[in-house]
Design a protein around this motif. Sequence first.
Motif, PDB file in Angstrom:
ATOM      1  N   MET A 244       0.853  -1.198   0.000  1.00 20.97           N
ATOM      2  CA  MET A 244       0.000   0.000   0.000  1.00 20.97           C
ATOM      3  C   MET A 244       0.885   1.244   0.000  1.00 20.97           C
ATOM      4  SD  MET A 244      -3.123   0.910   2.627  1.00 20.97           S
ATOM      5  CE  MET A 244      -4.171  -0.438   2.079  1.00 20.97           C
ATOM      6  N   ALA A 245       0.425   2.284  -0.662  1.00 20.77           N
ATOM      7  CA  ALA A 245       1.236   3.480  -0.833  1.00 20.77           C
ATOM      8  C   ALA A 245       1.334   4.322   0.439  1.00 20.77           C
ATOM      9  CB  ALA A 245       0.663   4.332  -1.956  1.00 20.77           C
ATOM     10  N   CYS A 246       0.472   4.048   1.386  1.00 22.28           N
ATOM     11  CA  CYS A 246       0.420   4.878   2.602  1.00 22.28           C
ATOM     12  C   CYS A 246       0.653   4.020   3.827  1.00 22.28           C
ATOM     13  CB  CYS A 246      -0.940   5.548   2.703  1.00 22.28           C
ATOM     14  SG  CYS A 246      -1.245   6.318   4.304  1.00 22.28           S
ATOM     15  N   ASP A 247       1.523   4.515   4.719  1.00 23.41           N
ATOM     16  CA  ASP A 247       1.818   3.788   5.947  1.00 23.41           C
ATOM     17  C   ASP A 247       1.256   4.502   7.173  1.00 23.41           C
ATOM     18  OD1 ASP A 247       2.999   1.409   6.907  1.00 23.41           O
ATOM     19  OD2 ASP A 247       4.675   2.549   7.724  1.00 23.41           O
ATOM     20  N   HIS A 248       0.496   5.571   6.954  1.00 26.68           N
ATOM     21  CA  HIS A 248       0.032   6.365   8.095  1.00 26.68           C
ATOM     22  C   HIS A 248      -1.103   5.702   8.875  1.00 26.68           C
ATOM     23  CE1 HIS A 248       2.008   9.457   5.572  1.00 26.68           C
ATOM     24  NE2 HIS A 248       2.382   9.899   6.744  1.00 26.68           N
ATOM     25  N   LEU A 249      -1.837   4.844   8.186  1.00 26.58           N
ATOM     26  CA  LEU A 249      -3.012   4.248   8.812  1.00 26.58           C
ATOM     27  C   LEU A 249      -2.625   3.253   9.898  1.00 26.58           C
ATOM     28  CD1 LEU A 249      -5.937   4.807   8.241  1.00 26.58           C
ATOM     29  CD2 LEU A 249      -5.973   2.876   6.669  1.00 26.58           C
ATOM     30  N   ARG A 250      -1.441   2.699   9.770  1.00 26.78           N
ATOM     31  CA  ARG A 250      -1.004   1.680  10.713  1.00 26.78           C
ATOM     32  C   ARG A 250      -0.953   2.270  12.133  1.00 26.78           C
ATOM     33  NH1 ARG A 250       2.439  -2.566   9.150  1.00 26.78           N
ATOM     34  NH2 ARG A 250       3.023  -1.304   7.344  1.00 26.78           N
TER      35      ARG A 250
ATOM     36  N   PRO B 113     -23.001   8.266   5.550  1.00 26.70           N
ATOM     37  CA  PRO B 113     -23.584   6.921   5.689  1.00 26.70           C
ATOM     38  C   PRO B 113     -23.248   6.052   4.474  1.00 26.70           C
ATOM     39  CG  PRO B 113     -25.196   8.607   6.252  1.00 26.70           C
ATOM     40  CD  PRO B 113     -24.005   9.326   5.681  1.00 26.70           C
ATOM     41  N   GLY B 114     -22.756   4.848   4.739  1.00 29.86           N
ATOM     42  CA  GLY B 114     -22.469   3.907   3.673  1.00 29.86           C
ATOM     43  C   GLY B 114     -21.126   4.088   3.009  1.00 29.86           C
ATOM     44  N   GLU B 115     -20.397   5.129   3.355  1.00 29.93           N
ATOM     45  CA  GLU B 115     -19.072   5.355   2.762  1.00 29.93           C
ATOM     46  C   GLU B 115     -17.996   4.951   3.764  1.00 29.93           C
ATOM     47  OE1 GLU B 115     -18.493   9.269   1.218  1.00 29.93           O
ATOM     48  OE2 GLU B 115     -20.199   9.144  -0.139  1.00 29.93           O
ATOM     49  N   THR B 116     -17.021   4.165   3.298  1.00 32.22           N
ATOM     50  CA  THR B 116     -15.993   3.661   4.206  1.00 32.22           C
ATOM     51  C   THR B 116     -14.587   4.056   3.788  1.00 32.22           C
ATOM     52  OG1 THR B 116     -15.864   1.591   2.974  1.00 32.22           O
ATOM     53  CG2 THR B 116     -17.395   1.645   4.828  1.00 32.22           C
ATOM     54  N   TRP B 117     -14.457   4.826   2.709  1.00 32.21           N
ATOM     55  CA  TRP B 117     -13.120   5.148   2.229  1.00 32.21           C
ATOM     56  C   TRP B 117     -12.418   6.150   3.156  1.00 32.21           C
ATOM     57  CZ3 TRP B 117     -12.575  10.304   1.456  1.00 32.21           C
ATOM     58  CH2 TRP B 117     -13.733  11.042   1.180  1.00 32.21           C
ATOM     59  N   SER B 118     -11.103   6.117   3.089  1.00 38.00           N
ATOM     60  CA  SER B 118     -10.283   7.079   3.815  1.00 38.00           C
ATOM     61  C   SER B 118      -9.377   7.800   2.828  1.00 38.00           C
ATOM     62  CB  SER B 118      -9.429   6.374   4.872  1.00 38.00           C
ATOM     63  OG  SER B 118     -10.248   5.800   5.871  1.00 38.00           O
ATOM     64  N   TRP B 119      -8.787   8.903   3.285  1.00 36.99           N
ATOM     65  CA  TRP B 119      -7.912   9.715   2.460  1.00 36.99           C
ATOM     66  C   TRP B 119      -6.723  10.150   3.292  1.00 36.99           C
ATOM     67  CZ3 TRP B 119      -6.886  11.238  -2.358  1.00 36.99           C
ATOM     68  CH2 TRP B 119      -6.143  12.424  -2.560  1.00 36.99           C
ATOM     69  N   CYS B 120      -5.520   9.950   2.747  1.00 41.09           N
ATOM     70  CA  CYS B 120      -4.315  10.418   3.421  1.00 41.09           C
ATOM     71  C   CYS B 120      -3.877  11.734   2.799  1.00 41.09           C
ATOM     72  CB  CYS B 120      -3.192   9.378   3.332  1.00 41.09           C
ATOM     73  SG  CYS B 120      -1.658   9.984   4.074  1.00 41.09           S
ATOM     74  N   TYR B 121      -3.843  12.804   3.595  1.00 37.50           N
ATOM     75  CA  TYR B 121      -3.432  14.109   3.092  1.00 37.50           C
ATOM     76  C   TYR B 121      -1.960  14.138   2.729  1.00 37.50           C
ATOM     77  CZ  TYR B 121      -7.784  16.386   4.583  1.00 37.50           C
ATOM     78  OH  TYR B 121      -9.093  16.772   4.723  1.00 37.50           O
ATOM     79  N   VAL B 122      -1.151  13.394   3.475  1.00 39.94           N
ATOM     80  CA  VAL B 122       0.294  13.444   3.254  1.00 39.94           C
ATOM     81  C   VAL B 122       0.657  12.775   1.931  1.00 39.94           C
ATOM     82  CG1 VAL B 122       2.533  12.738   4.181  1.00 39.94           C
ATOM     83  CG2 VAL B 122       0.707  13.478   5.742  1.00 39.94           C
ATOM     84  N   ASP B 123       0.128  11.572   1.711  1.00 40.64           N
ATOM     85  CA  ASP B 123       0.443  10.830   0.497  1.00 40.64           C
ATOM     86  C   ASP B 123      -0.523  11.143  -0.643  1.00 40.64           C
ATOM     87  OD1 ASP B 123       2.631   9.285   1.564  1.00 40.64           O
ATOM     88  OD2 ASP B 123       1.125   8.231   2.759  1.00 40.64           O
ATOM     89  N   GLU B 124      -1.611  11.846  -0.336  1.00 40.48           N
ATOM     90  CA  GLU B 124      -2.644  12.164  -1.318  1.00 40.48           C
ATOM     91  C   GLU B 124      -3.111  10.896  -2.023  1.00 40.48           C
ATOM     92  OE1 GLU B 124      -0.879  15.348  -3.649  1.00 40.48           O
ATOM     93  OE2 GLU B 124      -1.872  16.796  -2.331  1.00 40.48           O
ATOM     94  N   VAL B 125      -3.514   9.923  -1.208  1.00 39.15           N
ATOM     95  CA  VAL B 125      -3.948   8.649  -1.751  1.00 39.15           C
ATOM     96  C   VAL B 125      -5.242   8.217  -1.060  1.00 39.15           C
ATOM     97  CG1 VAL B 125      -2.546   7.306  -0.121  1.00 39.15           C
ATOM     98  CG2 VAL B 125      -3.175   6.301  -2.304  1.00 39.15           C
ATOM     99  N   MET B 126      -6.123   7.633  -1.839  1.00 36.29           N
ATOM    100  CA  MET B 126      -7.372   7.073  -1.326  1.00 36.29           C
ATOM    101  C   MET B 126      -7.094   5.691  -0.766  1.00 36.29           C
ATOM    102  SD  MET B 126     -10.667   8.164  -1.469  1.00 36.29           S
ATOM    103  CE  MET B 126     -11.169   8.844  -3.043  1.00 36.29           C
ATOM    104  N   LEU B 127      -7.668   5.412   0.400  1.00 38.75           N
ATOM    105  CA  LEU B 127      -7.449   4.138   1.067  1.00 38.75           C
ATOM    106  C   LEU B 127      -8.780   3.413   1.193  1.00 38.75           C
ATOM    107  CD1 LEU B 127      -5.337   5.717   3.922  1.00 38.75           C
ATOM    108  CD2 LEU B 127      -4.411   4.502   1.945  1.00 38.75           C
ATOM    109  N   GLY B 128      -8.769   2.136   0.872  1.00 37.28           N
ATOM    110  CA  GLY B 128     -10.007   1.368   0.976  1.00 37.28           C
ATOM    111  C   GLY B 128     -10.426   1.220   2.407  1.00 37.28           C
TER     112      GLY B 128
END
Length: 85
Positions: free
Chosen positions: A1-7, A70-85
Amino acid sequence: MACDHLRGLPDPAPLTPGGCQECLASGGRWVHLRRCRTCGHVGCCDSSPGRHATAHFQATRHPVIRSHQPGETWSWCYVDEVMLG
Ligand SMILES: [Zn+2]
Ligand SMILES: [Zn+2]
Ligand SMILES: [Zn+2]
């Protein structure tokens, strides 16, 4: 995954489940809501006049938000500018 911030982020419950924290305080209006995955702050999206979710990132550097719609589960990383499932 392109983003490690979620960990390791706690993904806390929303601080203001009913709306954008700053808009609720000021009587402003929002289009969509985003929740900070670091602290639970709820802010409004970039289509809203206040753009408080982005302002929250710029003030705190908390990197990842999640849609609070409601019903949306996506996340967004501002640092990497990438959408996360
Ligand atoms: Zn990231
Ligand atoms: Zn707002
Ligand atoms: Zn935050």
